[in-house]
Design a protein around this motif. Structure first.
Motif, mmCIF file in Angstrom:
data_model
loop_
_atom_site.group_PDB
_atom_site.id
_atom_site.type_symbol
_atom_site.label_atom_id
_atom_site.label_comp_id
_atom_site.label_asym_id
_atom_site.label_seq_id
_atom_site.Cartn_x
_atom_site.Cartn_y
_atom_site.Cartn_z
ATOM 1 N N LYS A 176 -11.501 58.354 43.237
ATOM 2 C CA LYS A 176 -11.213 59.369 42.217
ATOM 3 C C LYS A 176 -9.730 59.723 42.195
ATOM 4 O O LYS A 176 -9.163 59.956 41.126
ATOM 5 C CB LYS A 176 -12.083 60.594 42.441
ATOM 6 C CG LYS A 176 -13.540 60.314 42.089
ATOM 7 C CD LYS A 176 -14.423 61.509 42.241
ATOM 8 C CE LYS A 176 -15.842 61.101 41.877
ATOM 9 N NZ LYS A 176 -16.787 62.178 41.980
ATOM 10 N N ASN A 177 -9.089 59.736 43.367
ATOM 11 C CA ASN A 177 -7.653 60.017 43.420
ATOM 12 C C ASN A 177 -6.839 58.922 42.738
ATOM 13 O O ASN A 177 -5.839 59.214 42.079
ATOM 14 C CB ASN A 177 -7.185 60.192 44.864
ATOM 15 C CG ASN A 177 -7.628 61.502 45.464
ATOM 16 O OD1 ASN A 177 -7.952 62.449 44.750
ATOM 17 N ND2 ASN A 177 -7.672 61.571 46.775
ATOM 18 N N LEU A 178 -7.234 57.670 42.906
ATOM 19 C CA LEU A 178 -6.536 56.573 42.225
ATOM 20 C C LEU A 178 -6.620 56.726 40.712
ATOM 21 O O LEU A 178 -5.629 56.561 39.995
ATOM 22 C CB LEU A 178 -7.125 55.220 42.635
ATOM 23 C CG LEU A 178 -6.842 54.728 44.042
ATOM 24 C CD1 LEU A 178 -7.595 53.421 44.307
ATOM 25 C CD2 LEU A 178 -5.353 54.514 44.245
ATOM 26 N N ILE A 179 -7.806 57.039 40.214
ATOM 27 C CA ILE A 179 -7.996 57.213 38.773
ATOM 28 C C ILE A 179 -7.207 58.421 38.272
ATOM 29 O O ILE A 179 -6.536 58.363 37.239
ATOM 30 C CB ILE A 179 -9.489 57.349 38.430
ATOM 31 C CG1 ILE A 179 -10.246 56.086 38.837
ATOM 32 C CG2 ILE A 179 -9.694 57.664 36.953
ATOM 33 C CD1 ILE A 179 -9.747 54.805 38.213
ATOM 34 N N ASP A 180 -7.258 59.541 39.000
ATOM 35 C CA ASP A 180 -6.520 60.739 38.606
ATOM 36 C C ASP A 180 -5.018 60.475 38.584
ATOM 37 O O ASP A 180 -4.311 60.953 37.697
ATOM 38 C CB ASP A 180 -6.828 61.903 39.542
ATOM 39 C CG ASP A 180 -8.218 62.465 39.354
ATOM 40 O OD1 ASP A 180 -8.853 62.158 38.320
ATOM 41 O OD2 ASP A 180 -8.679 63.194 40.254
ATOM 42 N N ALA A 181 -4.517 59.724 39.561
ATOM 43 C CA ALA A 181 -3.091 59.414 39.620
ATOM 44 C C ALA A 181 -2.667 58.586 38.410
ATOM 45 O O ALA A 181 -1.602 58.819 37.828
ATOM 46 C CB ALA A 181 -2.759 58.674 40.915
ATOM 47 N N GLU A 182 -3.483 57.622 38.008
ATOM 48 C CA GLU A 182 -3.150 56.818 36.831
ATOM 49 C C GLU A 182 -3.234 57.648 35.556
ATOM 50 O O GLU A 182 -2.432 57.472 34.649
ATOM 51 C CB GLU A 182 -4.040 55.584 36.743
ATOM 52 C CG GLU A 182 -3.654 54.506 37.717
ATOM 53 C CD GLU A 182 -2.198 54.068 37.615
ATOM 54 O OE1 GLU A 182 -1.659 53.939 36.487
ATOM 55 O OE2 GLU A 182 -1.585 53.859 38.661
ATOM 56 N N ALA A 183 -4.200 58.559 35.468
ATOM 57 C CA ALA A 183 -4.307 59.431 34.300
ATOM 58 C C ALA A 183 -3.076 60.333 34.209
ATOM 59 O O ALA A 183 -2.516 60.523 33.125
ATOM 60 C CB ALA A 183 -5.580 60.267 34.383
#
Length: 140
Positions: free
Chosen positions: A103-110
């Protein structure tokens, strides 16, 4: 009901994890399976989406904006490398840590896309500061 792709994947994983454990698989087996999924997903993203741009033209936002192809290619390479490290790195993680990392990887890209969307090429670029933990601090 899932509200996003990330929620959908989380629901699929939760059901799969429960099914594996109901069929007698240990928690360690489930954790290694989940971690391996990240590694193979990263490998596929790098090969199919970053190096070969295979089927990228079918992504909804691939042709919308000038420079979008380069951005999406960069995202697939960046996420692919991070998922490779998460999945095939030396550290074995527990299930909750793996889910949080995903979830942190996705949030960082967003967040990165939000920043790039507001970037004005006429203004000088501002740098972010990287903390000792390796995370990026958002500048006001």
């Amino acid at each position: 009901k899932a509200k996003s792709v990330v929620d959908t994947l989380d629901q699929v994983w939760t059901s799969y994890c429960e099914t594996l454990q109901q069929n007698g698989k240990s928690l360690e087996f489930v954790e290694r399976t989940y971690q391996s999924i990240f590694g193979w997903t990263g490998w596929c993203m790098i090969l199919a989406n970053h190096l070969l741009p295979f089927h990228n033209e079918y992504l909804p936002s691939y042709q919308d904006v000038a420079g979008r192809k380069d951005y999406l290619n960069d995202v697939s390479g960046t996420l692919g490398l991070q998922l490779l490290e998460l999945g095939f790195g030396q550290t074995k993680y527990e299930i909750d840590v793996l889910r949080a990392a995903w979830k942190n990887l996705i949030d960082a890209e967003a967040f990165r896309e939000e920043v790039l969307a507001t970037f004005d090429a006429k203004k000088p670029r501002r740098s972010s500061s990287i903390t000792s933990a390796g995370t990026i601090e958002r500048l006001p």
